[in-house]
Enzyme design. Structure first.
Site, PDB file in Angstrom:
ATOM      1  N   GLY A 102      18.861  -3.818 -29.477  1.00 36.22           N
ATOM      2  CA  GLY A 102      19.360  -3.780 -30.249  1.00 36.22           C
ATOM      3  C   GLY A 102      18.402  -3.460 -31.844  1.00 36.22           C
ATOM      4  N   LYS A 485      13.451  16.534 -14.085  1.00 37.69           N
ATOM      5  CA  LYS A 485      12.884  15.236 -13.681  1.00 37.69           C
ATOM      6  C   LYS A 485      11.412  15.226 -13.311  1.00 37.69           C
ATOM      7  CE  LYS A 485      15.653  13.083 -12.805  1.00 37.69           C
ATOM      8  NZ  LYS A 485      16.644  12.564 -13.140  1.00 37.69           N
TER       9      LYS A 485
HETATM   10  C1  F6R Z   1      16.389  10.987 -16.560  1.00 33.21           C
HETATM   11  C2  F6R Z   1      17.999  10.276 -17.299  1.00 33.21           C
HETATM   12  C3  F6R Z   1      18.555   9.981 -18.635  1.00 33.21           C
HETATM   13  C4  F6R Z   1      19.324  10.031 -18.835  1.00 33.21           C
HETATM   14  C5  F6R Z   1      19.928   9.973 -19.834  1.00 33.21           C
HETATM   15  C6  F6R Z   1      21.477   9.328 -20.696  1.00 33.21           C
HETATM   16  O1  F6R Z   1      16.964  10.886 -15.674  1.00 33.21           O
HETATM   17  O2  F6R Z   1      18.611   9.440 -16.175  1.00 33.21           O
HETATM   18  O3  F6R Z   1      18.061  11.718 -19.294  1.00 33.21           O
HETATM   19  O4  F6R Z   1      20.355  10.505 -18.287  1.00 33.21           O
HETATM   20  O5  F6R Z   1      19.567   8.615 -21.135  1.00 33.21           O
HETATM   21  O6  F6R Z   1      21.473   8.172 -20.240  1.00 33.21           O
HETATM   22  P1  F6R Z   1      23.423   7.825 -19.557  1.00 33.21           P
HETATM   23  O7  F6R Z   1      23.923   8.494 -18.532  1.00 33.21           O
HETATM   24  O8  F6R Z   1      23.385   6.355 -19.151  1.00 33.21           O
HETATM   25  O9  F6R Z   1      24.270   8.083 -21.238  1.00 33.21           O
END
Ligand code: F6R
Length: 608
Positions: A102, A485
């Site tokens: 954090g 990607k």
């Molecule tokens: C790209 C990827 C990131 C996540 C983003 C959100 O491959 O994995 O762009 O999609 O950091 O993360 P979450 O879905 O965990 O909120």
């Protein structure tokens, strides 16, 4: 982003901590360290670089005896990734060791105050302030100290703390940063996520903000910030340890790409029952739905790209205007939402700091928040008004694939259910989409079978320096994901554009040999995107297309075509994305990139 583990039990702690940290490597880090209580002292080893450096330094942990300790992988925020800045941090007398995830926002003020009291600092981190503050407040009672500490700290934190006076217990606390307690037999643990606990236990406590945990080998006690004991029910985690292992695959990313049919099946099948879409524990009935004048979907990264698909499909099935926003933009924009807004937040981890903040903003403004989340018990899952889980299992590769696909699957369920409740989706279309949903896992399998051709094309094209992805409608939304990607794991510059936008500027970048990936799966817009493809082709672009089987229209223009199985238009994005994931994977593999842990990236972005 940063990983914490802590252990107390009968085993030697250091190897357990190293193993836990290895499981958390995927979160992203640039240094690592451990501290162990042993023989009335705190012993520490830490080093910049990969975990292997720490392993070598400690001879796989064997050099550090002791059965209680804390460990950390650091993703640098305050100060460079050096040995000194690595966690744990010790207080000035060496009596306390702290690991921290954090950001402490008021660390500078606290540091200045402590310096006035004669405390010297050796690192550039915000975390060292915590170790020194613990020492400053400690008068023989750690629980009191923890409460005083929390009253001083502003920002986000999950902490593991060792005290030299406590040979049998260590302490942990969290606020706006993930931390899970694992309940073993004669041993107990903490970790930033459950993946690091699965080798020891499937029974966990999820902590609420500002709850203090006291861990001993035979007992775990949780206190609130008034020092009252908190009673919590342990939760059972269904994932077994193999879910967080590579299982013979070279990379987690490839394993997770291949797991998509199964993950989507697990996400869909309990919710498709006898022709009905069943969304349990769901508080939005027809009456409530009719009150919504607007749907707002908020997320980050790939989850935002799911939102981008969601805008097209939810508007189509509900005829309610849908706005989408990137969480870090939403939270500071003064969004115009209220009780007449359904806010959908999407997050694999459920711990993304910006998405959490956006959700809280939305709730404070009166919106009904529905979360689409993968991680059980995560902050977003616990705070949202409604939760729909994506049953993808643990996702370890930084680049998301199966979480993306299961998020899409949940959005389809929502779109169809809402369309049905509102009567905005004709019966026949609903029935066709329902049948297509049932077949989706099978079609995903078919899409994955075509990977040899994609691997071959990647071997021809991996040395490009700049790649464009174009599409229209949902294909544009999927193009954004294909582009992300590719760039995140192969480090090739790439951009996604709506096909119609090319002529408004970007086409000036097209040169002979520029790779343009053209998504052409939206039946009614294929001719339009084909014109865009012809425009870039005329300027010398190398054209790779994605089209549905049986549609030869792009074959006439493109240098190569990746075909995907055909399904209902609404669900097509699920299949269109597959060759793009595989292409990114094979390109990165050809280039020898660190696929599961791309440089500078963290799996779960728990700081702003
Ligand atoms: C790209 C990827 C990131 C996540 C983003 C959100 O491959 O994995 O762009 O999609 O950091 O993360 P979450 O879905 O965990 O909120």
């Amino acid at each position: 982003m940063c990983g914490i583990v802590g252990y107390v039990g009968s085993k030697q702690a250091a190897p357990v901590l190293l193993k836990g940290l290895a499981t958390l490597e995927y979160r992203g880090y640039d240094s690592a360290g451990i501290a162990i209580w042993h023989g009335g002292q705190l012993e520490m080893a830490k080093a910049a670089g990969k975990l292997q450096v720490l392993r070598d330094l400690t001879a796989e942990g064997s050099k550090l005896p002791g059965t209680m300790g804390i460990g950390h992988t650091r993703w640098a925020t305050h100060g460079e990734p050096t040995d000194v800045n690595a966690h744990p941090h010790l207080s000035r007398s060496g009596r306390f060791a702290v690991v921290h995830n954090g950001i402490i926002e008021n660390y500078q003020q606290l540091k200045t105050r402590l310096q006035r009291h004669g405390y010297n600092f050796v690192s550039q981190t915000d975390t060292e302030v915590i170790a020194q503050l613990v020492e400053y407040y400690y008068k023989g009672d750690m629980l009191d100290t923890m409460i005083q500490l929390m009253n001083q700290l502003e920002g986000s934190y999950s902490l593991g703390i060792l005290c030299v006076d406590e040979p049998e217990r260590f302490y942990a606390v969290r606020k706006d940063s993930p931390l899970v307690v694992g309940l073993g037999q004669g041993e107990n643990l903490i970790a930033s996520d459950v993946a690091a606990l699965l080798a020891y236990t499937q029974e966990v406590y999820y902590l609420d903000d500002r709850e203090i945990v006291v861990l001993a080998a035979d007992k775990v006690e949780i206190y609130d910030s008034s020092r009252d004991l908190v009673h919590k029910e342990p939760q059972h985690i269904d994932w077994d340890v193999s879910a967080a292992e590579k299982g013979g695959y070279e990379h987690f990313m490839f394993k997770e790409i291949m797991e998509q049919p199964e993950s989507v099946r697990k996400t869909l099948s309990p919710r498709l029952q006898d022709g009905q879409i069943v969304l349990d524990d769901f508080h939005i009935d027809r009456e409530r739905l009719e009150q919504f004048r607007k749907i707002y979907i908020v997320a980050c990264g790939s989850s935002y790209h799911v939102a981008a698909v969601g805008k097209y499909i939810l508007e189509q099935t509900t005829r309610i205007p849908v706005e989408i926003d990137i969480a870090s933009e939403f939270r500071y924009r003064g969004p115009i939402i209220g009780p007449d807004t359904l806010m959908i937040v999407i997050s694999q981890s459920g711990e993304t700091a910006d998405t959490i903040a956006a959700m809280r903003e939305g709730r404070a403004l009166g919106a009904h928040v529905l979360a689409i989340v993968n991680v059980l018990g995560s902050t977003i899952a616990r705070e949202a008004d409604d939760v729909l889980y994506t049953w993808a299992g643990p996702e370890i590769a930084v680049a998301t694939t199966k979480a993306y696909s299961t998020q899409l699957a949940v959005l389809y369920l929502l779109a169809l259910r809402f369309g049905q409740l509102l009567g905005t989706l004709p019966e026949a279309e609903l029935a066709a989409a329902y049948r297509a949903l049932e077949q989706l896992p099978e079609l995903l399998e078919q899409a994955l079978q075509k990977r040899e051709h994609i691997q071959h094309m990647a071997s021809q094209l991996y040395n490009k320096h700049s790649i464009f992805f174009i599409g229209r409608n949902v294909d544009y939304a999927v193009a954004m994901e294909g582009s992300l990607k590719l760039k995140e794991i192969s480090y090739i510059h790439s951009e996604a554009y709506a096909g119609g936008e090319l002529k408004h500027g970007t086409i000036s970048l097209i040169e002979p040999g520029t790779l343009v990936v053209t998504l052409a799966t939206c039946d009614r817009l294929v001719e339009k995107i084909k014109s865009n493809a012809e425009e870039v082709k005329a300027r010398g672009a190398y054209l790779l297309a994605v089209a549905v089987e049986g549609d030869e229209r792009l074959a006439k223009v493109a240098d190569a075509v990746f075909y995907v199985p055909k399904t209902e238009a609404l669900l097509q994005p699920s299949l269109t994305v597959i060759p793009l994931q595989l292409f990114a994977y094979y390109v990165a593999s050809q280039k020898g990139c660190s696929i599961d842990q791309p440089k500078n990236l963290a799996k779960s972005v728990t700081v702003e």
